[in-house]
Structure formats: structure tokens, C-alpha cells
Design a protein around this motif. Structure first.
Motif, PDB file in Angstrom:
ATOM      1  N   VAL A   1      -2.802   2.947 -10.373  1.00  0.00           N
ATOM      2  CA  VAL A   1      -2.413   2.198  -9.177  1.00  0.00           C
ATOM      3  C   VAL A   1      -3.373   1.027  -8.995  1.00  0.00           C
ATOM      4  O   VAL A   1      -4.589   1.212  -9.060  1.00  0.00           O
ATOM      5  N   PRO A   2      -2.852  -0.188  -8.773  1.00  0.00           N
ATOM      6  CA  PRO A   2      -3.746  -1.335  -8.534  1.00  0.00           C
ATOM      7  C   PRO A   2      -4.700  -1.067  -7.374  1.00  0.00           C
ATOM      8  O   PRO A   2      -4.283  -0.613  -6.313  1.00  0.00           O
TER       9      PRO A   2
ATOM     10  N   ARG B   1       0.832  -1.202   0.000  1.00  0.00           N
ATOM     11  CA  ARG B   1       0.000   0.000   0.000  1.00  0.00           C
ATOM     12  C   ARG B   1       0.868   1.253   0.000  1.00  0.00           C
ATOM     13  O   ARG B   1       0.536   2.249  -0.641  1.00  0.00           O
TER      14      ARG B   1
ATOM     15  N   ALA C   1      -6.954   4.803  -6.850  1.00  0.00           N
ATOM     16  CA  ALA C   1      -6.256   5.810  -6.061  1.00  0.00           C
ATOM     17  C   ALA C   1      -6.659   5.717  -4.594  1.00  0.00           C
ATOM     18  O   ALA C   1      -7.794   5.390  -4.257  1.00  0.00           O
TER      19      ALA C   1
ATOM     20  N   VAL D   1      11.110   4.824  -6.235  1.00  0.00           N
ATOM     21  CA  VAL D   1      10.156   5.121  -7.309  1.00  0.00           C
ATOM     22  C   VAL D   1      10.789   6.084  -8.313  1.00  0.00           C
ATOM     23  O   VAL D   1      10.593   5.956  -9.530  1.00  0.00           O
TER      24      VAL D   1
ATOM     25  N   ILE E   1       3.729   5.715  -5.706  1.00  0.00           N
ATOM     26  CA  ILE E   1       3.523   5.785  -7.159  1.00  0.00           C
ATOM     27  C   ILE E   1       2.414   6.776  -7.486  1.00  0.00           C
ATOM     28  O   ILE E   1       2.516   7.558  -8.436  1.00  0.00           O
ATOM     29  N   GLN E   2       1.343   6.739  -6.704  1.00  0.00           N
ATOM     30  CA  GLN E   2       0.234   7.669  -6.916  1.00  0.00           C
ATOM     31  C   GLN E   2       0.692   9.114  -6.747  1.00  0.00           C
ATOM     32  O   GLN E   2       0.259  10.004  -7.491  1.00  0.00           O
TER      33      GLN E   2
ATOM     34  N   ALA F   1       2.100   1.757  -3.495  1.00  0.00           N
ATOM     35  CA  ALA F   1       1.036   2.303  -4.331  1.00  0.00           C
ATOM     36  C   ALA F   1       0.842   3.787  -4.058  1.00  0.00           C
ATOM     37  O   ALA F   1       0.615   4.582  -4.985  1.00  0.00           O
ATOM     38  N   THR F   2       0.953   4.192  -2.792  1.00  0.00           N
ATOM     39  CA  THR F   2       0.814   5.607  -2.433  1.00  0.00           C
ATOM     40  C   THR F   2       1.951   6.425  -3.025  1.00  0.00           C
ATOM     41  O   THR F   2       1.743   7.539  -3.530  1.00  0.00           O
TER      42      THR F   2
ATOM     43  N   ALA G   1       5.364   5.627   2.637  1.00  0.00           N
ATOM     44  CA  ALA G   1       5.526   5.894   1.206  1.00  0.00           C
ATOM     45  C   ALA G   1       6.740   6.768   0.938  1.00  0.00           C
ATOM     46  O   ALA G   1       7.430   6.600  -0.076  1.00  0.00           O
TER      47      ALA G   1
ATOM     48  N   THR H   1       3.659   9.897  -9.782  1.00  0.00           N
ATOM     49  CA  THR H   1       3.409   9.625 -11.197  1.00  0.00           C
ATOM     50  C   THR H   1       1.924   9.709 -11.507  1.00  0.00           C
ATOM     51  O   THR H   1       1.091   9.928 -10.624  1.00  0.00           O
TER      52      THR H   1
END
Length: 253
Positions: A17-18, A3, A21, A41, A9-10, A6-7, A34, A13
Motif C-alpha cells: 500500500v502506498p 486512504r 500499512a 477491490v 486494499i490492505q 488503501a485500507t 473502506a 490483499t
């Protein structure tokens, strides 16, 4: 950590995100972890840009391939750092007092100082990549500078407290940074940093030295001109770190 990844990357970029958001609640909960992944990243963003450069170099002259790769990167990141650099240049160039600077930073329009600052920044980065002896070296520099730029963001967050009483993304994210977190982030990004040292140890040392010198100057500047850090100041530091690392390797070619 998935998670948190993903945060990160969100935040950095525009990649999907899988799972979609993160909500505001999830974001505030995961942002501390993150931040540790920001340099990693950043190296990934650099790797994707390097891939774009390699493919473009197959059909275009190297200089045009560099420009196209940077265009693709700007699309990939939503020009996050470029926008921050332009806003900060407008604020510092047009504001006389901290209140003036902060007021200008809230204005989404770009002025002469912002256009010049952004133009010079992109030109320096593109010129540095074009000065590399071969595309392979430029690809390595894209990965290394991507990691170093985002690591410098974390250092600025840890070194410069946010402007008191100011809302915004910078104020909500920066307090989560710490020097311990900076060390952990550097450790996680060690493969990218070691890649730079392996490619050119002297250039890597110069890049780190330039980043340290910039931090000392930038910390004093932000405290004097803004009264602390903001989201734009942090994002601009990321782009400056990318440029400085690129120029360090260009000087050592």
C-alpha cells in the motif's frame, strides 16, 4: 477516499500500500469508508486473476491455466477467504454448542471438516471456471464473482450482528457496515455488476438469486450455531459468494 482505498486494499490483499500499512488508529477511522470499496477491490482482484489466466492460457491447457490463476489469486489475497472457509467448516463440523464452535474457530489448526470444506469449495470454483465455453467468459466471471463475493460479505455484516462480547477483526469491522453502505458499495461496483449482466443477464440474475437464498439460510445458521457473526463467518461468506456466482454462470453456458 484515497486512504479508504488503501485500507480496503490492505484488508483484502497482500499488495503493498502506498505510504505503508495503516496503523490501528488509521484503520479504525477509515474502515467504514473502506467497506464501501470492498466489492470494487474484489473486482480488481478478479481482474488481476483474469490477467493471470489469460497469460497462463497462452502456454498451458485451459484447465491448468485455471488452477495456476487461482494459485496466484490465493497468493495475492493471502488466502484470506479460503482460510476463513476452512476455519468455519471446522467450527460448524466439530462444535455442538455455540461455545464449542467459537472455541474451535480460535484454533489455527485445520481439521478434517476444514480440509474437506476448503477442498470442495476450491474444486467447485475451479470446475465452474473450467466449464466456461471460452477463456474470455471465465475472465469475465472472475471479475464479476470477485465483486459479488465481497458484496455478500457486506450484506452479512449488515444482516448479522457480531457475537456479543467477542474480540477480533470481525467484531471491530462488522459494526461499521450498514444497509445504506451496502447500497453505496453496489453502486460503486456497478461497472463490474453491469459487465456480468451484459455477458449473461440470466446467469447474473441466477447469481443474485443464489446469493439471496444463501443469505437467508446463512443468517439463520449463524444466529443458531454461533450467536452472531465473526470474522471467519464473514470471510467464508465472501468465498461462498464467489463460488455461487461462478456456478451460476457455468450453469448458463
Amino acid at each position: 477516499m484515497m486512504r479508504a482505498a488503501a485500507t480496503a486494499i490492505q484488508f483484502l490483499t497482500r499488495l503493498p500500500v502506498p505510504g505503508g500499512a495503516a496503523t490501528a488508529e488509521d484503520f479504525s477511522r477509515e474502515i467504514r469508508r473502506a467497506l464501501l470499496l470492498f466489492p470494487l477491490v474484489g473486482a480488481g482482484i478478479g481482474a488481476l486473476t483474469a490477467l493471470a489466466l489469460a497469460l497462463a492460457d497462452l502456454v498451458l491447457p485451459f484447465a491448468l491455466a485455471v488452477i495456476l490463476a487461482l494459485v496466484i489469486e490465493a497468493r495475492l489475497t493471502g488466502a484470506l477467504h479460503e482460510d476463513a472457509l476452512a476455519d468455519l467448516c471446522d467450527g460448524l463440523g466439530g462444535g455442538r454448542t455455540p461455545e464449542d464452535v467459537l472455541r474451535i474457530l480460535k484454533d489455527s489448526r485445520i481439521g478434517a471438516f476444514g480440509a474437506l470444506g476448503l477442498g470442495f469449495g476450491v474444486a467447485l470454483r475451479a470446475g465452474g471456471l473450467m466449464a466456461m465455453p471460452d477463456p474470455a467468459q471465465a475472465m469475465i466471471v472472475l471479475v464479476v464473482s470477485g465483486a459479488l463475493g465481497r458484496l455478500l460479505m457486506l450484506v452479512v455484516m449488515a444482516a448479522v450482528p457480531p457475537v456479543p462480547g467477542r474480540d477480533g477483526l470481525g467484531a471491530s469491522v462488522a459494526p461499521s457496515a450498514s444497509w445504506k453502505g451496502v447500497g453505496l458499495a453496489a453502486l460503486l461496483a456497478a461497472p463490474a455488476l453491469l459487465l456480468g449482466a451484459f455477458a449473461d443477464a440470466r446467469a447474473m440474475a441466477v447469481a443474485l438469486a443464489l446469493g439471496g437464498a444463501f443469505l437467508l439460510w446463512y443468517r439463520a445458521l449463524l444466529r443458531r450455531r454461533l450467536g452472531g457473526s465473526t470474522g471467519d463467518a464473514i470471510g467464508a461468506a465472501g468465498y461462498v459468494g464467489i463460488v455461487l456466482a461462478t456456478l451460476a454462470f457455468a450453469m448458463e453456458r
